[in-house]
Enzyme design. Structure first.
Site, mmCIF file in Angstrom:
data_model
loop_
_atom_site.group_PDB
_atom_site.id
_atom_site.type_symbol
_atom_site.label_atom_id
_atom_site.label_comp_id
_atom_site.label_asym_id
_atom_site.label_seq_id
_atom_site.Cartn_x
_atom_site.Cartn_y
_atom_site.Cartn_z
ATOM 1 N N CYS A 31 -3.360 -3.689 3.455
ATOM 2 C CA CYS A 31 -1.951 -4.093 3.475
ATOM 3 C C CYS A 31 -1.106 -3.063 4.212
ATOM 4 C CB CYS A 31 -1.435 -4.286 2.052
ATOM 5 S SG CYS A 31 0.288 -4.806 1.977
ATOM 6 N N CYS A 82 2.298 -2.468 2.617
ATOM 7 C CA CYS A 82 2.216 -1.643 1.401
ATOM 8 C C CYS A 82 2.038 -0.163 1.732
ATOM 9 C CB CYS A 82 1.049 -2.092 0.529
ATOM 10 S SG CYS A 82 1.019 -3.839 0.141
ATOM 11 N N ASP A 83 1.151 0.141 2.661
ATOM 12 C CA ASP A 83 0.696 1.517 2.857
ATOM 13 C C ASP A 83 1.045 2.142 4.205
ATOM 14 O OD1 ASP A 83 -0.521 1.423 0.321
ATOM 15 O OD2 ASP A 83 -2.319 0.507 1.153
#
Length: 310
Positions: free
Chosen positions: A134, A137-138
């Site tokens: 992701c 997300c990261d």
């Protein structure tokens, strides 16, 4: 046969939020956490884009807080999975892995989706230490660093474009001699200065002492001109798709061609009255914890309204 007013299948932001709302509405929810308690979010480390935590929060801690909050409001949280589901008529008949029979007036499906991986041992070795599925997300953790995105479809191009705004350089590792993405996405990534596309290339391994430091690659695998080489990277992002965890409900609920549950517009209601779907199991687009939590709240509210009409 245990009689349950609201059965929630799956945990994670969607399941736990549904349990919080259902508990507060006195729906006496029973939640089965499934094979991955806390959901897909627990495969990452620090979550910085969930509202309310300006310094970020450990993903497992966030899920623990949600779980405890659901318990406070009366949710019956159980380890284990639902292995059989007959949704042909209400009340619905289900069975858990221990053979316990459940009769549920309503069901909220929050079983999530699983990211597809290449199947390399190194992916598991470096999970949370440079391997991610992701970018949204990261990606923040890789500002001004070098990363690689595996995949050649629209999702891979979107992830690469997102990362290109953060990272110093982005490699796209594409096993085919072309991108499968739409023309507009192909144009964007090929014209982006800090994206380099490695066509005809497969990843065979990762390396690094305290996290990912590079990838072992092979170009023209199995051909006469096969070439092995390494690239130095700090992050390795998988963008080869997600598989919704919907096998239990196939043939019973309407799904799209990829197996994601189809819900009614602006609703979590499925094709069967009394069955609702929340989170990634019905979301092939966003796949974010905060979105999943929102649909979990929607599902519980809709369950309450549905039961009041009965």
């Amino acid at each position: 046969m245990e009689k349950v007013k609201t059965l929630i299948i799956g945990s994670g932001p969607a399941g736990y939020t549904a349990a919080i709302y259902a508990g507060r509405a006195n729906l006496q929810p029973v939640l089965y956490s499934g094979l991955q308690p806390g959901g897909q979010l627990t495969t990452t480390t620090i979550v910085e884009n969930f509202p309310g935590f300006h310094e970020g929060i450990d993903a497992n801690q966030l899920m623990t807080e949600m779980r405890q909050q659901a318990e406070v409001y009366g949710a019956d949280l159980r380890d284990g999975s639902i292995v059989k589901a007959d949704l042909s008529c209400r009340p619905f008949h289900l069975e858990d892995e221990r053979g316990n029979q459940i009769e549920a007036e309503t069901v909220i499906i929050a079983t999530g989706a699983s990211a597809k991986y290449l199947g390399l041992p190194d992916e598991e070795k470096y999970r949370g230490q440079g391997v991610s599925a992701c970018a949204t997300c990261d990606g923040f953790f890789y500002r001004k660093r070098v990363v690689a995105v595996v995949g050649g479809g629209d999702t891979a191009c979107e992830e690469a474009m997102y990362l290109s705004g953060l990272a110093k350089k982005v490699y796209m590792i594409v096993r085919k001699p072309y991108l499968r993405a739409a023309e507009i996405m192909r144009k964007r990534v090929t014209e982006k200065d800090n994206i380099e596309i490695l066509y005809n290339t497969n990843t065979v391994g990762l390396f690094g002492e305290n996290g990912v430091e590079g990838a072992h690659l092979v170009r023209f695998k199995g051909e006469e001109n096969e070439e092995n080489f390494d690239v130095a990277i700090d992050g390795f992002f998988l963008a080869i798709g997600h598989t919704p965890n919907t096998d239990l409900f196939k043939g019973q609920l309407d799904m799209d061609e990829h197996g994601f549950i189809i819900t009614q517009p602006k609703s979590t209601a499925t094709s069967i009255e009394g069955v609702f779907a929340a989170g990634d199991v019905a979301d092939p687009t966003y796949r974010q914890g905060v979105v999943a939590a929102g649909t979990g709240a929607m599902a519980a509210i809709e369950v309450d309204r549905f039961l009041q009409k009965q």
